[in-house]
Design an enzyme around this catalytic site. Structure first.
Site, PDB file in Angstrom:
ATOM      1  N   TYR A 124     -52.307  87.523  -3.857  1.00  0.00           N
ATOM      2  CA  TYR A 124     -52.756  88.789  -4.319  1.00  0.00           C
ATOM      3  C   TYR A 124     -53.555  88.205  -5.629  1.00  0.00           C
ATOM      4  CZ  TYR A 124     -50.909  91.575  -1.046  1.00  0.00           C
ATOM      5  OH  TYR A 124     -50.322  91.056   0.586  1.00  0.00           O
ATOM      6  N   CYS A 125     -54.388  88.867  -6.143  1.00  0.00           N
ATOM      7  CA  CYS A 125     -55.303  89.086  -8.033  1.00  0.00           C
ATOM      8  C   CYS A 125     -54.583  90.371  -8.424  1.00  0.00           C
ATOM      9  CB  CYS A 125     -56.410  88.508  -7.434  1.00  0.00           C
ATOM     10  SG  CYS A 125     -56.773  87.678  -9.238  1.00  0.00           S
ATOM     11  N   PHE A 126     -54.338  90.731  -9.826  1.00  0.00           N
ATOM     12  CA  PHE A 126     -55.341  91.003 -10.766  1.00  0.00           C
ATOM     13  C   PHE A 126     -55.315  91.134 -12.291  1.00  0.00           C
ATOM     14  CE2 PHE A 126     -50.850  91.304  -8.610  1.00  0.00           C
ATOM     15  CZ  PHE A 126     -50.387  91.730  -7.360  1.00  0.00           C
ATOM     16  N   ILE A 152     -57.167  92.606  -5.636  1.00  0.00           N
ATOM     17  CA  ILE A 152     -57.826  92.061  -4.996  1.00  0.00           C
ATOM     18  C   ILE A 152     -57.282  91.515  -4.045  1.00  0.00           C
ATOM     19  CG2 ILE A 152     -59.546  92.198  -5.818  1.00  0.00           C
ATOM     20  CD1 ILE A 152     -60.253  89.320  -6.293  1.00  0.00           C
TER      21      ILE A 152
END
Length: 306
Positions: A9-11, A188
Site C-alpha cells: 500500500y501507498c498513501f 493505491i
C-alpha cells in the site's frame, strides 16, 4: 509460482486533510520475507557525454546530471521500491497485473523506473515525464524476484509526489495513463485504480485497446475496467482503498498518523504471511512552503509494527 504481487500500500495526503500545510506520503514494501531491503543514498553527479548507466537488467543512456536520491531497495537490484530526491520528489512503485501479459524479456523493471524518475525529475510532473518516456523507449520486463528458478513478471503503477501535486501513473506494457491529484487523500495498491478521470495518457492507448477488442470506442473510457485482470491476492473487484484512511480524522493527517496506518496488520496494510512480509517502510513530510526542508523517515528493518 506466485501468481500475483501481495498487497503493497501507498498513501498521500494533501491539505486540508493533512496538518500544518504538509503533504504526507507513505508506503509499505511487501516483498519475499527472506529478502533484504536496504536504505541507500546517492549524491548528485555529473556524467560524461555518451555515458551509459547499467540498470538491473539492461544498459541505457545516462543523462548529463542526476539528482541526489535516498532509496529503499531490495539489495540485489539497481532500482528501488520507493525513495525521494533532493528536490522533495517522492516516488513509489506497485506491481500490478493487467490484461496485457507482462514481459519476461529483460527490460526496465518498475523499480528501475522509480530510481530513474527520482534521479532525473525535479518535480513530480518531470519525474512522470521521465518514466513514461523511458517506458516507451525501452519497455518493462524481467523477473521481479531474485530467485531465478521461476520468473515473476508484473506491470507497474506509481505514486509520484512533490510539495504541490501528485500523479498516479498506471501502465500496461508501454501504454499508460495518469491522474493528477492536488487535494484530499489517496491510496493505491497492487490493482488498477484509474477510471474515467485521466489527465495524461499514451497517445495510442485508446487505439491499442480498441485493436485488442477490449473497448468498443463508444462507451466512456474507464482505464481500470478496460484493462482489469484479477489479482488473486486482492479479490475479484477493486479494493476500497480509501477505507484505510477512516481512522484518520479529516484535517489531522500527520507523519505519526501515517506511521500508524503503515503499522496496521489487522487491515492488511502491514503484511506478515508465510511468503511475504513488509520488508521496509517510508513516510515523507513535504512542506508546501518551500522555505522548509522535506523530511523522510525510513525503516532499515522489516515489519514496521515492531
Amino acid at each position: 509460482r506466485m501468481a500475483a504481487a501481495p498487497p503493497s500500500y501507498c498513501f498521500v495526503a494533501f491539505p486540508p486533510c493533512s496538518k500544518d500545510g504538509l503533504v504526507v506520503f507513505g508506503k509499505n514494501s511487501a516483498r519475499p520475507r527472506d529478502e533484504v531491503q536496504e536504505v541507500v543514498y546517492f549524491a548528485a553527479a555529473e556524467h560524461d557525454p555518451g555515458s551509459k548507466v547499467e540498470c538491473t537488467y539492461i544498459e541505457i543512456d545516462q543523462v548529463p546530471k542526476t539528482h541526489a536520491v535516498v532509496l529503499s531497495r531490495p539489495s540485489w537490484l539497481w532500482g528501488a521500491e520507493m525513495g525521494a530526491n533532493e528536490h522533495g520528489v517522492c516516488v513509489a512503485n506497485e506491481a500490478v497485473v493487467t490484461r496485457e501479459p507482462a514481459s519476461e524479456s529483460e527490460a526496465l523493471l518498475g523499480m528501475d523506473l522509480v530510481r530513474l524518475g527520482l534521479e532525473r525529475g525535479a518535480t513530480a510532473k518531470e519525474a512522470l515525464d521521465v518514466i513514461v518516456a523511458l517506458l516507451e523507449e525501452h519497455g518493462q520486463g524481467g523477473n521481479y524476484y531474485e530467485d531465478g528458478s521461476t520468473c515473476h513478471t508484473f506491470q507497474s503503477a506509481f505514486l509520484i509526489v512533490d510539495r504541490n501535486e501528485a500523479w498516479i501513473l498506471e501502465t500496461s506494457g508501454k501504454y499508460w495513463a495518469a491522474e493528477k491529484i492536488t487535494e484530499g487523500v489517496k491510496c493505491i495498491c497492487n490493482q488498477l485504480s484509474l477510471t474515467t478521470k485521466i489527465d495524461a495518457e499514451h497517445p495510442e492507448l485508446r487505439n491499442y485497446v480498441k485493436s485488442q477488442g477490449w473497448w468498443n470506442g463508444d462507451s466512456d473510457f474507464n482505464f481500470s475496467e478496460v484493462l482489469f485482470k484479477l489479482n488473486p491476492y486482492l479479490g475479484s473487484k477493486p479494493l476500497n482503498t480509501q477505507e484505510f484512511f477512516l481512522p484518520l480524522h479529516i484535517g489531522d493527517v500527520s507523519a505519526q498518523a501515517m506511521i500508524d496506518v503503515l503499522r496496521d496488520k489487522d487491515s492488511g496494510v502491514c503484511v506478515d504471511s508465510e511468503s511475504f512480509l513488509t520488508t521496509a517502510s517510508i513516510v515523507s513530510v513535504l512542506p508546501q512552503d518551500s522555505s522548509f526542508p522535506c523530511i523522510h523517515y525510513f525503516t532499515g528493518t522489516p515489519d514496521p509494527s515492531r
